[in-house]
Design a protein around this motif. Structure first.
Motif, PDB file in Angstrom:
ATOM      1  N   THR A   3      95.923  69.525  13.927  1.00  0.00           N
ATOM      2  CA  THR A   3      96.449  70.639  14.955  1.00  0.00           C
ATOM      3  C   THR A   3      96.495  72.042  14.588  1.00  0.00           C
ATOM      4  O   THR A   3      96.915  72.881  15.287  1.00  0.00           O
ATOM      5  CB  THR A   3      98.269  70.191  15.172  1.00  0.00           C
ATOM      6  N   SER A  11     102.824  78.822  18.056  1.00  0.00           N
ATOM      7  CA  SER A  11     101.713  77.909  17.773  1.00  0.00           C
ATOM      8  C   SER A  11     101.853  76.523  18.351  1.00  0.00           C
ATOM      9  O   SER A  11     100.572  75.833  18.469  1.00  0.00           O
ATOM     10  CB  SER A  11     101.591  77.998  16.152  1.00  0.00           C
ATOM     11  N   ALA A  15      98.523  74.846  19.999  1.00  0.00           N
ATOM     12  CA  ALA A  15      98.055  73.571  19.687  1.00  0.00           C
ATOM     13  C   ALA A  15      98.013  72.571  20.800  1.00  0.00           C
ATOM     14  O   ALA A  15      97.313  71.908  20.535  1.00  0.00           O
ATOM     15  CB  ALA A  15      98.941  73.265  18.198  1.00  0.00           C
TER      16      ALA A  15
END
Length: 154
Positions: A3, A11, A15
């Motif tokens: 990921t 993030s 991801a």
């Protein structure tokens, strides 16, 4: 199932979109806690990572196999040093139609991710995806059970 680094609350949303682009249900599910909650745009509610994975694997195979999910805007609200809410406006193109020949129009949704820092990475405890219906304020269900978005301003 990589990921990438989950070193910021943002993030997690990035991801999620990256896993979607790879059609990677395992990688997408890995963003979530084992006992995470996920509510999709129609109100289906999954109660753990395995169910989130299963639902997205089905979606990638039958509904979203040729789709593109793109982040349009991300806002992060820190609730504490270790907890944040991430809102992500996304654009979905290329969803499969129910008859497998038509293509629905572009959809815009807002994801809400509740994330927390866990062992130097961020993880998602809960997510909710909501369709954006332009110029509408609520939904109504008529006596026949027909569901319609409405605006009280028009």
């Amino acid at each position: 199932m990589d990921t990438g680094p989950l070193d910021t609350p943002r993030s997690v949303a990035e991801a999620f979109v990256a896993a979607w682009a790879r059609r990677d249900a395992d990688g997408l599910a890995a963003l979530f806690d084992e006992d995470a909650e996920f509510v999709n745009v129609t109100g289906l509610w999954w109660h753990d990572r395995a169910a989130i994975r299963k639902a997205h694997a089905y979606g990638f195979e039958h509904i979203f196999g040729d789709s593109t999910l793109r982040l349009m805007e991300v806002r992060v609200k820190m609730l504490a040093e270790e907890i944040a809410v991430v809102h992500a406006r996304v654009r979905l193109d290329g969803q499969t139609g129910t008859d497998q020949t038509t293509r629905p129009a572009t959809r815009h949704t807002i994801f809400s991710f509740v994330v927390h820092r866990k062992d130097d990475q961020w993880s998602c405890a809960s997510a909710h995806n909501t369709d954006i219906v332009p110029h509408m304020e609520t939904n109504l269900i008529d006596a026949d059970g027909k569901f319609s978005p409405v605006s009280y301003r028009s």
